[in-house]
Design a protein around this motif. Structure first.
Motif, short mmCIF file in Angstrom:
data_model
loop_
_atom_site.label_atom_id
_atom_site.label_comp_id
_atom_site.label_asym_id
_atom_site.label_seq_id
_atom_site.Cartn_x
_atom_site.Cartn_y
_atom_site.Cartn_z
N ALA A 103 0.82 -1.20 0.00
CA ALA A 103 0.00 0.00 0.00
C ALA A 103 0.86 1.25 0.00
O ALA A 103 1.99 1.25 0.50
CB ALA A 103 -0.93 0.00 1.22
N TYR A 104 0.30 2.30 -0.61
CA TYR A 104 0.92 3.62 -0.59
C TYR A 104 -0.03 4.56 0.13
O TYR A 104 -1.26 4.47 -0.04
CB TYR A 104 1.12 4.11 -2.03
N TYR A 105 0.51 5.42 0.96
CA TYR A 105 -0.28 6.44 1.63
C TYR A 105 0.36 7.80 1.45
O TYR A 105 1.59 7.94 1.56
CB TYR A 105 -0.41 6.16 3.13
N ALA A 106 -0.46 8.79 1.17
CA ALA A 106 0.04 10.15 1.16
C ALA A 106 0.51 10.52 2.57
O ALA A 106 -0.05 10.05 3.57
CB ALA A 106 -1.06 11.10 0.71
N HIS A 107 1.49 11.35 2.64
CA HIS A 107 2.05 11.73 3.94
C HIS A 107 0.97 12.34 4.85
O HIS A 107 0.96 12.09 6.06
CB HIS A 107 3.18 12.74 3.73
N SER A 108 0.06 13.07 4.25
CA SER A 108 -0.95 13.79 5.04
C SER A 108 -1.96 12.86 5.70
O SER A 108 -2.67 13.27 6.63
CB SER A 108 -1.68 14.79 4.16
#
Length: 127
Positions: A58-63
């Motif tokens: 999975a990838y998550y935006a930093h925010s």
């Protein structure tokens, strides 16, 4: 090919929401799925993406890291986005897209590598 996002609503800061993306018309297991959002006057940005079958990454935006969790249920052709500790800056229309250009676990936050967006679901977080 069709993707439909649902589950949005109006909530208070600190609340939680769970969004669902339901897919049809393609072999769901073979594609990464991405959640993106677009606020008024802003460009569409990646929120969370999840790879296709096999070793799920999975990838998550930093925010949103630490607050949002993306998961998929291949048996139901569905990807969920659990959003906790919502903030006013999370207010946007949320879309899910099929990662037609994504290969394996090489997730990309670039919306150009996703298609079949559907109508989106509005999330409004008030302070």
């Amino acid at each position: 090919v069709q993707l439909q996002a649902s589950g949005g609503g109006a909530v208070q800061a600190g609340d939680s929401l769970s969004l669902s993306c339901t897919a049809s018309g393609f072999t769901f297991d073979d594609y990464a799925i991405g959640w993106f959002r677009q606020a008024p006057g802003k460009q569409r940005e990646a929120v969370a993406c999840i790879s296709s079958n096999g070793q799920i990454t999975a990838y998550y935006a930093h925010s949103v890291k630490g607050r949002f969790t993306v998961s998929r249920d291949n048996a139901k052709n569905m990807v969920n986005l659990q959003m906790n500790s919502l903030k006013p800056e999370d207010t946007a229309v949320y879309y899910c897209g099929r990662g037609y250009a994504i290969v394996g676990a090489n997730l990309s936050p670039d919306p150009l590598e996703y298609d079949s967006w559907g109508q989106g679901t509005l999330v409004t977080v008030s302070s």
